[in-house]
Design a protein around this motif. Structure first.
Motif, mmCIF file in Angstrom:
data_model
loop_
_atom_site.group_PDB
_atom_site.id
_atom_site.type_symbol
_atom_site.label_atom_id
_atom_site.label_comp_id
_atom_site.label_asym_id
_atom_site.label_seq_id
_atom_site.Cartn_x
_atom_site.Cartn_y
_atom_site.Cartn_z
ATOM 1 N N ASP A 111 -15.046 -8.596 1.574
ATOM 2 C CA ASP A 111 -14.564 -7.142 1.906
ATOM 3 C C ASP A 111 -13.556 -6.823 0.848
ATOM 4 O O ASP A 111 -13.472 -5.824 0.386
ATOM 5 C CB ASP A 111 -14.334 -7.149 3.492
ATOM 6 N N GLU A 112 -12.550 -7.733 0.784
ATOM 7 C CA GLU A 112 -11.242 -7.411 -0.039
ATOM 8 C C GLU A 112 -11.750 -7.130 -1.619
ATOM 9 O O GLU A 112 -11.268 -6.259 -2.194
ATOM 10 C CB GLU A 112 -10.222 -8.514 -0.021
ATOM 11 N N GLU A 113 -12.500 -8.086 -1.973
ATOM 12 C CA GLU A 113 -12.936 -8.133 -3.304
ATOM 13 C C GLU A 113 -13.921 -7.083 -3.826
ATOM 14 O O GLU A 113 -13.842 -6.412 -4.610
ATOM 15 C CB GLU A 113 -13.674 -9.427 -3.842
ATOM 16 N N SER A 114 -14.679 -6.759 -2.925
ATOM 17 C CA SER A 114 -15.839 -5.743 -3.003
ATOM 18 C C SER A 114 -15.150 -4.434 -2.958
ATOM 19 O O SER A 114 -15.182 -3.310 -3.786
ATOM 20 C CB SER A 114 -16.542 -5.843 -1.823
ATOM 21 N N ALA A 115 -13.981 -4.054 -2.183
ATOM 22 C CA ALA A 115 -13.475 -2.708 -1.979
ATOM 23 C C ALA A 115 -12.478 -2.808 -3.294
ATOM 24 O O ALA A 115 -12.544 -1.600 -3.974
ATOM 25 C CB ALA A 115 -12.349 -2.867 -0.993
ATOM 26 N N LYS A 116 -11.954 -3.758 -4.047
ATOM 27 C CA LYS A 116 -11.178 -3.721 -5.267
ATOM 28 C C LYS A 116 -12.222 -3.451 -6.404
ATOM 29 O O LYS A 116 -11.602 -2.863 -7.152
ATOM 30 C CB LYS A 116 -10.498 -4.886 -5.321
ATOM 31 N N LYS A 117 -13.239 -4.048 -6.363
ATOM 32 C CA LYS A 117 -14.438 -3.673 -7.498
ATOM 33 C C LYS A 117 -14.675 -2.189 -7.503
ATOM 34 O O LYS A 117 -14.582 -1.504 -8.559
ATOM 35 C CB LYS A 117 -15.299 -4.606 -7.282
ATOM 36 N N LEU A 118 -14.819 -1.651 -6.028
ATOM 37 C CA LEU A 118 -15.116 -0.367 -5.954
ATOM 38 C C LEU A 118 -14.478 0.565 -6.411
ATOM 39 O O LEU A 118 -14.483 1.707 -7.058
ATOM 40 C CB LEU A 118 -15.776 -0.084 -4.555
ATOM 41 N N VAL A 119 -12.848 0.356 -6.119
ATOM 42 C CA VAL A 119 -12.025 1.359 -6.431
ATOM 43 C C VAL A 119 -11.575 1.009 -7.779
ATOM 44 O O VAL A 119 -11.359 2.275 -8.385
ATOM 45 C CB VAL A 119 -10.767 0.750 -5.662
ATOM 46 N N ALA A 120 -11.809 0.116 -8.472
ATOM 47 C CA ALA A 120 -11.470 -0.111 -9.796
ATOM 48 C C ALA A 120 -12.647 0.763 -10.798
ATOM 49 O O ALA A 120 -12.398 1.335 -11.651
ATOM 50 C CB ALA A 120 -11.553 -1.422 -10.418
ATOM 51 N N LEU A 121 -13.868 0.694 -10.171
ATOM 52 C CA LEU A 121 -14.959 1.582 -10.921
ATOM 53 C C LEU A 121 -14.675 2.943 -10.555
ATOM 54 O O LEU A 121 -14.822 3.864 -11.714
ATOM 55 C CB LEU A 121 -16.233 1.406 -10.195
ATOM 56 N N GLU A 122 -14.146 3.398 -9.485
ATOM 57 C CA GLU A 122 -13.910 4.946 -9.342
ATOM 58 C C GLU A 122 -12.682 5.181 -10.257
ATOM 59 O O GLU A 122 -12.531 6.464 -10.866
ATOM 60 C CB GLU A 122 -13.525 5.140 -8.044
ATOM 61 N N GLY A 123 -11.793 4.423 -10.331
ATOM 62 C CA GLY A 123 -10.449 4.654 -11.221
ATOM 63 C C GLY A 123 -10.893 4.746 -12.562
ATOM 64 O O GLY A 123 -10.586 5.721 -13.481
ATOM 65 N N ALA A 124 -11.799 3.924 -13.076
ATOM 66 C CA ALA A 124 -12.299 4.122 -14.643
ATOM 67 C C ALA A 124 -13.178 5.449 -14.856
ATOM 68 O O ALA A 124 -12.817 5.910 -15.760
ATOM 69 C CB ALA A 124 -13.186 2.849 -14.866
ATOM 70 N N ARG A 125 -13.967 5.861 -14.003
ATOM 71 C CA ARG A 125 -14.611 7.008 -14.027
ATOM 72 C C ARG A 125 -13.835 8.220 -14.066
ATOM 73 O O ARG A 125 -13.835 9.062 -14.432
ATOM 74 C CB ARG A 125 -15.800 7.078 -13.143
ATOM 75 N N TYR A 126 -12.919 8.104 -12.938
ATOM 76 C CA TYR A 126 -11.847 9.390 -12.848
ATOM 77 C C TYR A 126 -11.057 9.359 -14.470
ATOM 78 O O TYR A 126 -10.905 10.592 -14.820
ATOM 79 C CB TYR A 126 -10.747 9.098 -11.777
ATOM 80 N N LEU A 127 -10.561 8.328 -14.561
ATOM 81 C CA LEU A 127 -9.539 8.530 -15.973
ATOM 82 C C LEU A 127 -10.458 8.810 -17.257
ATOM 83 O O LEU A 127 -9.959 9.620 -17.981
ATOM 84 C CB LEU A 127 -8.994 6.978 -16.209
ATOM 85 N N GLN A 128 -11.744 8.570 -17.170
ATOM 86 C CA GLN A 128 -12.675 8.925 -18.175
ATOM 87 C C GLN A 128 -13.108 10.543 -18.286
ATOM 88 O O GLN A 128 -13.131 11.187 -19.149
ATOM 89 C CB GLN A 128 -13.958 8.373 -18.470
ATOM 90 N N ARG A 129 -12.775 11.014 -16.920
ATOM 91 C CA ARG A 129 -13.099 12.423 -16.716
ATOM 92 C C ARG A 129 -11.853 13.270 -17.172
ATOM 93 O O ARG A 129 -12.151 14.168 -17.808
ATOM 94 C CB ARG A 129 -13.585 12.745 -15.246
ATOM 95 N N ILE A 130 -10.651 12.719 -17.034
ATOM 96 C CA ILE A 130 -9.530 13.715 -17.202
ATOM 97 C C ILE A 130 -8.909 13.536 -18.719
ATOM 98 O O ILE A 130 -8.055 14.267 -19.116
ATOM 99 C CB ILE A 130 -8.591 13.584 -16.153
ATOM 100 N N ILE A 131 -9.070 12.249 -19.364
ATOM 101 C CA ILE A 131 -8.237 11.965 -20.256
ATOM 102 C C ILE A 131 -8.715 12.937 -21.745
ATOM 103 O O ILE A 131 -10.019 13.187 -21.718
ATOM 104 C CB ILE A 131 -8.392 10.356 -20.974
ATOM 105 N N LYS A 132 -7.623 13.360 -22.482
ATOM 106 C CA LYS A 132 -8.055 14.282 -23.502
ATOM 107 C C LYS A 132 -7.192 13.776 -24.780
ATOM 108 O O LYS A 132 -6.268 13.014 -24.573
ATOM 109 C CB LYS A 132 -7.906 15.566 -22.910
ATOM 110 N N LYS A 133 -7.563 14.229 -25.814
ATOM 111 C CA LYS A 133 -6.870 14.222 -27.076
ATOM 112 C C LYS A 133 -5.345 14.330 -26.866
ATOM 113 O O LYS A 133 -4.921 15.256 -26.104
ATOM 114 C CB LYS A 133 -7.398 15.080 -28.289
ATOM 115 N N ASN A 134 -4.364 13.592 -27.415
ATOM 116 C CA ASN A 134 -3.060 13.681 -27.695
ATOM 117 C C ASN A 134 -2.377 13.268 -26.131
ATOM 118 O O ASN A 134 -1.300 13.453 -25.971
ATOM 119 C CB ASN A 134 -2.697 15.008 -27.975
#
Length: 335
Positions: free
Chosen positions: A99-122
């Motif tokens: 459960d702990e590893e599963s949660a960490k993996k899911l949260v990391a995936l959401e974090g990656a997708r969120y960062l890719q949505r908001i990041i922009k030039k400069n």
């Protein structure tokens, strides 16, 4: 034919709904097959929903994540909240993660997708060390190129594995986006304030400290000191028992970017702060978008304290942790 003629055909509504939702035809394909206009197809799909021929259900635990997101966002005035549902995740060997590893993996995936949505030039991104950050980087899409800068928010931690070291992580994150990277060429904790002041004036390190002023996004995990000492920073490889005692006297609850805070999210002011090669606590608070990713209900006290201290703008967590945070908050406010 007129619109009224189509409105009399319940079968046509059913047929269009079935083709669209069950057989995955596009609206254009349906219009061509039934020799009607795309506008009529769209209207019939709307009618199918209005008359409950088609109904949509977001099942638990998914709908609960949306409810919890709103509660956390409204309660703490956050910019964004992302809740990873508590689902079993399959490992590479075919077994399922804990459960702990599963949660960490899911949260990391959401974090990656969120960062890719908001990041922009400069953009200038501040990065901390940690296993969840490590996992997040593994999920970044290398096809997304962004001319941004990535900066370490602190020096290296001798007691953590090399792949989790902040210098390694910031290099990998910058490479994933094809951006530029900057890191501090030093360990994080110095033996004295004098030594720390000298290190900060070294040419490369001074440049990084100057860049701290330009950071507009930070992404970090949290270390937990309460109710149990779960933070890696509590290990003797990083600090002595005496130094840990100083923090405990200040009622330390957690750490973020190698800065320690108490139950109210205020900095624990010991001499360790003067010896730390890291972004200043108040300077960190001024970053426009501070993203924290965390998982596991045991971190609830730490994350709640960070929220009260306005150390978080965007919270990315698993459902269990989110529930526990709200439970603790309600208990505190009803005492």
């Amino acid at each position: 034919m007129t619109v009224d003629m189509y409105n009399q055909s319940a079968f046509l509504v059913i047929k269009i709904a079935y083709m669209y939702y069950m057989e995955n035809y596009s609206q254009n394909e349906i219009a061509k097959a039934l020799q009607i206009s795309v506008t009529t197809v769209s209207r019939m799909l709307k009618k199918a929903k209005q008359e409950k021929i088609v109904e949509f259900v977001i099942r638990d635990p998914y709908v609960e994540c949306i409810s919890l997101e709103k509660k956390l966002k409204d309660t703490f005035g956050l910019k964004d909240v992302i809740i990873a549902p508590g689902l079993a995740v399959e490992a590479e060997d075919g077994n399922y993660l804990s459960d702990e590893e599963s949660a960490k993996k899911l949260v990391a995936l959401e974090g990656a997708r969120y960062l890719q949505r908001i990041i922009k030039k400069n953009d200038v991104l501040g990065v901390t060390w940690g296993s969840t950050i490590y996992r997040l980087i593994n999920y970044l899409n290398p096809a997304q190129k962004v001319d941004a800068a990535f900066v370490t928010l602190h020096g290296s931690i001798a007691c953590c594995r090399n792949e989790l070291d902040v210098r390694t992580l910031v290099l990998r994150m910058a490479k994933a986006f094809s951006g530029t990277h900057y890191y501090l060429l030093t360990e994080a904790l110095m033996s004295s304030k004098k030594a720390a002041d000298i290190i900060k004036q070294e040419k490369n390190n001074k440049k990084v400290f100057q860049m701290f002023e330009n950071i507009n996004i930070s992404i970090s995990g949290t270390g937990s000191f309460y109710p149990e000492l779960n933070s890696v920073l509590a290990k003797q490889e990083f600090m002595s028992k005496e130094e840990l005692g100083w923090l405990q006297e200040q009622s330390v609850v957690g750490d973020i970017a190698l800065r320690f805070f108490d139950k109210e999210g205020k900095e624990c002011k010991t001499e360790i702060a003067d010896r730390m090669i890291a972004i200043d606590f108040e300077q960190f608070k001024k970053i426009d978008t501070k993203i924290t990713i965390a998982s596991g209900g045991y971190k609830a006290h730490t994350v709640l304290s960070a929220l009260k201290g306005k150390l978080i703008d965007v919270l990315i967590i698993d459902y269990q942790l989110g529930q526990r945070i709200m439970e603790l908050y309600r208990a505190e406010t009803t005492e």
